[in-house]
Design an enzyme around this catalytic site. Structure first.
Site, PDB file in Angstrom:
ATOM      1  N   LEU A   2       0.808  -1.216   0.000  1.00 44.87           N
ATOM      2  CA  LEU A   2       0.000   0.000   0.000  1.00 44.87           C
ATOM      3  C   LEU A   2       0.842   1.268   0.000  1.00 44.87           C
ATOM      4  CD1 LEU A   2      -2.679  -1.081   2.643  1.00 44.87           C
ATOM      5  CD2 LEU A   2      -2.908  -1.081   0.154  1.00 44.87           C
ATOM      6  N   GLY A   3       2.034   1.192   0.559  1.00 41.46           N
ATOM      7  CA  GLY A   3       2.887   2.368   0.630  1.00 41.46           C
ATOM      8  C   GLY A   3       4.245   2.030   1.206  1.00 41.46           C
ATOM      9  N   GLY A   5       7.807   4.057   3.142  1.00 40.76           N
ATOM     10  CA  GLY A   5       8.419   5.265   3.664  1.00 40.76           C
ATOM     11  C   GLY A   5       9.869   5.043   4.022  1.00 40.76           C
ATOM     12  N   LYS A   9       7.361  -0.064   5.479  1.00 41.80           N
ATOM     13  CA  LYS A   9       6.353  -0.156   4.427  1.00 41.80           C
ATOM     14  C   LYS A   9       5.013  -0.559   5.027  1.00 41.80           C
ATOM     15  CE  LYS A   9       8.313  -4.739   3.655  1.00 41.80           C
ATOM     16  NZ  LYS A   9       9.068  -5.594   2.727  1.00 41.80           N
ATOM     17  N   VAL A  10       3.951  -0.386   4.243  1.00 43.94           N
ATOM     18  CA  VAL A  10       2.618  -0.773   4.661  1.00 43.94           C
ATOM     19  C   VAL A  10       2.076  -1.785   3.650  1.00 43.94           C
ATOM     20  CG1 VAL A  10       0.276  -0.019   5.192  1.00 43.94           C
ATOM     21  CG2 VAL A  10       2.205   1.480   5.712  1.00 43.94           C
ATOM     22  N   ASP A 126       1.349  15.299  12.149  1.00 43.84           N
ATOM     23  CA  ASP A 126       1.643  15.036  10.738  1.00 43.84           C
ATOM     24  C   ASP A 126       0.365  15.081   9.910  1.00 43.84           C
ATOM     25  OD1 ASP A 126       3.335  14.569   8.618  1.00 43.84           O
ATOM     26  OD2 ASP A 126       3.387  12.395   8.881  1.00 43.84           O
TER      27      ASP A 126
END
Length: 221
Positions: A2-3, A5, A9-10, A126
């Site tokens: 999904l993503g 960083g 990660k996700v 954030d």
């Protein structure tokens, strides 16, 4: 995936025998070596606390399911909000903006989520369109508590104020450190400006306005 960083990660996960998309979870995987190297151990524990808190009594925060770890990663399992994030949803709009009613509803729901965190001594640092997701019922869900801070921790927040300089540069709260709850609530105004493409004052909601609206029974508690 999904993503991804800087620290991990996700992933989209689910039980191998369950094909129902509504049962899927989002799994945040954070590398332990980077966490130790960057001195982010406190931040990881605070994120875990926020995820546990979010599952208690607020529909406007991403609900945590469980946490665990192995020799390499920390794992945070949370509900999967398959409506995507506000950034991508805004880009999909005909004129890449939302109308006034939509902006007010989104801003109000974000404030409900922030207010719940504030009542439990956390500030969310954030806030940006990428971190506001759309849940299965269409309501917003604040996600990613990696920069959240508990203002009652005296070693990290002298005098109950956050002293660290952090956040995504474009979306950082316009304040001088140290700062408390109100400085981060102003970020909602910045989100509303981006969503609407306008500086119209009537779009802007504040936590104080929310309190008055609740007292007048104009919005549900």
């Amino acid at each position: 995936m999904l993503g991804e960083g800087a620290y991990g990660k996700v992933l989209l996960v689910g039980h191998k025998n369950n094909k129902d998309p509504s049962k899927y979870l989002a799994m945040k995987c954070i590398r332990k070596d980077i966490t130790i190297e960057e001195e982010l151990i406190d931040a990881c524990f605070l994120e875990k606390e926020c995820l546990e808190l979010s599952g208690l009594d607020s529909i406007y925060l991403t609900r945590g399911v469980c946490t665990f770890h192995d020799p390499t990663y920390l794992y945070y399992a949370m509900e999967f909000n398959y409506g995507g994030n506000l950034y991508n949803l805004k880009r999909s709009q005909p004129k890449k903006v939302f109308n006034e009613k939509q902006v007010n509803i989104i801003g109000l729901e974000i404030l409900f989520g922030l207010k719940f965190l504030h009542k439990n001594n956390f500030v969310y640092r954030d806030l940006k369109l990428d971190n506001v997701l759309i849940g299965p019922t269409g309501h917003v869900k604040i996600a990613d508590f990696g920069l959240a801070m508990n203002l009652t921790i005296k070693d990290l927040c002298p005098n109950g104020l956050a002293c660290t300089f952090c956040g995504t540069p474009k979306y950082m709260a316009p304040h001088k450190k140290p700062a408390g709850y109100k400085a981060y609530t102003t970020l909602v105004k910045m989100e509303q400006i981006e969503l609407s493409g306008s500086l119209k004052d009537s779009y802007f909601l504040t936590e104080e306005t929310l309190d008055r609206m609740q007292a007048m029974a104009l919005v549900p508690i």
